[in-house]
Design a protein around this motif. Structure first.
Motif, short mmCIF file in Angstrom:
data_model
loop_
_atom_site.label_atom_id
_atom_site.label_comp_id
_atom_site.label_asym_id
_atom_site.label_seq_id
_atom_site.Cartn_x
_atom_site.Cartn_y
_atom_site.Cartn_z
N PHE A 47 53.51 7.93 78.43
CA PHE A 47 54.43 7.77 77.30
C PHE A 47 54.16 8.77 76.17
CE2 PHE A 47 53.57 3.76 79.46
CZ PHE A 47 54.84 3.48 79.95
N PHE A 48 53.25 9.70 76.43
CA PHE A 48 52.94 10.75 75.45
C PHE A 48 52.87 12.09 76.17
CE2 PHE A 48 51.26 6.78 73.80
CZ PHE A 48 51.79 6.75 72.52
N PRO A 49 54.00 12.54 76.72
CA PRO A 49 54.00 13.81 77.45
C PRO A 49 53.80 15.00 76.52
CG PRO A 49 56.24 13.00 77.18
CD PRO A 49 55.33 11.92 76.67
N PHE A 53 58.74 21.52 72.53
CA PHE A 53 58.83 22.40 71.37
C PHE A 53 57.94 21.81 70.28
CE2 PHE A 53 63.02 22.34 73.43
CZ PHE A 53 63.09 23.67 73.85
N GLY A 54 57.34 22.67 69.49
CA GLY A 54 56.50 22.18 68.42
C GLY A 54 55.24 21.52 68.95
N SER A 55 54.79 20.48 68.25
CA SER A 55 53.58 19.76 68.64
C SER A 55 53.78 18.27 68.36
CB SER A 55 52.37 20.27 67.87
OG SER A 55 51.22 19.48 68.13
N PHE A 64 58.86 17.89 69.87
CA PHE A 64 59.96 17.42 70.72
C PHE A 64 59.44 17.36 72.14
CE2 PHE A 64 63.86 17.78 73.18
CZ PHE A 64 64.74 17.00 72.48
N ASP A 65 59.41 16.15 72.74
CA ASP A 65 58.87 16.02 74.08
C ASP A 65 59.93 15.43 75.02
OD1 ASP A 65 59.01 13.32 73.50
OD2 ASP A 65 56.86 13.06 73.23
N VAL A 70 65.14 12.76 76.66
CA VAL A 70 65.85 11.70 77.37
C VAL A 70 66.75 10.93 76.42
CG1 VAL A 70 65.54 9.49 78.55
CG2 VAL A 70 64.20 11.47 79.26
N ARG A 71 66.25 10.64 75.23
CA ARG A 71 67.06 9.90 74.24
C ARG A 71 68.31 10.69 73.86
NH1 ARG A 71 61.94 8.08 70.42
NH2 ARG A 71 61.25 6.30 71.67
#
Length: 294
Positions: A47-49, A53-55, A64-65, A70-71
């Motif tokens: 749940f923390f991929p 972009f960014g961190s 942004f992960d 997905v959202r």
């Protein structure tokens, strides 16, 4: 005697030195024995991929992960489907329009009007409908190929929706009763001896201001996290047993695959159920705020 053999019989001056020495010697041996290609059970890291972009570190300003992606995809697809289904509305509805109208009617009749009544439900039908369709779509993303994780499986989105409900039912209660009468009706239930308020009032305050939004968030989050972990476990086990297992062990891979299919179907049911429960509780909490007594 080999050089260094005395390390094995030397009595340490410092308590615990022998244990630490043994652990230091054993650590590289254990590390060499680990099979990096073996089975890896899913964990909280799902749940923390890594950030696309960014961190995503706590100290980072922006990141942004995959779950955020997905959202965005789910919102875009949901809006597109709703637009396609309703852009040519008619008295003889198309199949898409019928499905959307069925969902809207379900929220209006089975949740809004059943809990709040026909007249009182009207101002809140928009909120309840948005919550129902949003939670349902985000939940179903967990079983959609290439998405494979629910948008509600991390706390941010469930918390935002719960806070929305929280502020709406507070505003509804204050608007109808006034702040003093509203707090009195919520924190001082009538019909009990006044000394009992010493115990009851803090409990009621905790329920109104903390437990209601917290339970909305945690219930949805926990169900989506558990479902995702079960799916990943089953299909990861299927892959490992079929590719790495030998002989009859491969048969258990087929059993794991069957379990994954069953859990996938079960997750569809859970997605519908959790959307219904979240929307139903939202209506109930608004009704509590509007009632004279609870």
């Amino acid at each position: 005697m080999l050089p260094g053999a005395q390390l094995w019989v030397h009595e340490p001056d410092v308590p615990g030195e022998s244990t630490l020495s043994t652990a230091a010697i054993a650590a590289p041996i254990l590390a060499e024995g680990e099979d990096s290609s073996g089975f890896h059970a899913p964990g909280i890291e799902e749940f923390f991929p890594a950030a696309l972009f960014g961190s995503t570190d706590l100290g980072s300003f922006w990141g942004f992960d995959r779950i955020m992606l997905v959202r965005f995809i789910v919102v875009a697809i949901l809006l597109l489907l709703l637009w396609l289904a309703t852009r040519k509305s008619s008295l003889v509805p198309s199949r898409g329009q019928s499905i959307v109208e069925l969902g809207v009617q379900f929220v209006r009749v089975q949740i809004g009007e059943q809990i709040l009544g026909k007249e009182r439900a009207r101002p809140y039908l928009g909120m309840l409908t948005v919550i129902f369709f949003t939670v349902l779509a985000m939940n179903l993303a967990g079983v959609v190929p290439f998405l494979n994780i629910a948008g509600t499986s991390r706390v941010g989105l469930p918390l935002v929706l719960a806070l929305w409900v929280f502020f709406v039912y507070l505003a509804a209660g204050v608007r109808k009763h006034g702040i003093g009468k509203y707090l009195k009706s919520q924190l001082f239930p009538p019909g009990i001896p006044w000394p009992a308020y010493i115990l009851i009032t803090p409990i009621e305050a905790l329920q109104v201001f903390v437990l209601r939004p917290a339970t909305l968030t945690i219930r949805l989050l926990a169900n989506m996290m558990a479902g995702h972990l079960m799916l990943v476990l089953c299909f990861a086990a299927t892959n490992f047993l079929l590719l790495e297992g030998g002989g009859l062990i491969k048969i258990t891979g087929l059993l794991a695959f069957a379990g994954g299919i069953f859990i996938t179907l079960f997750e569809v049911f859970v997605a519908l159920l959790q959307a219904y429960i979240f929307t139903l509780l939202s209506a109930i909490y608004v009704n509590f705020a509007l009632e004279e007594e609870h």
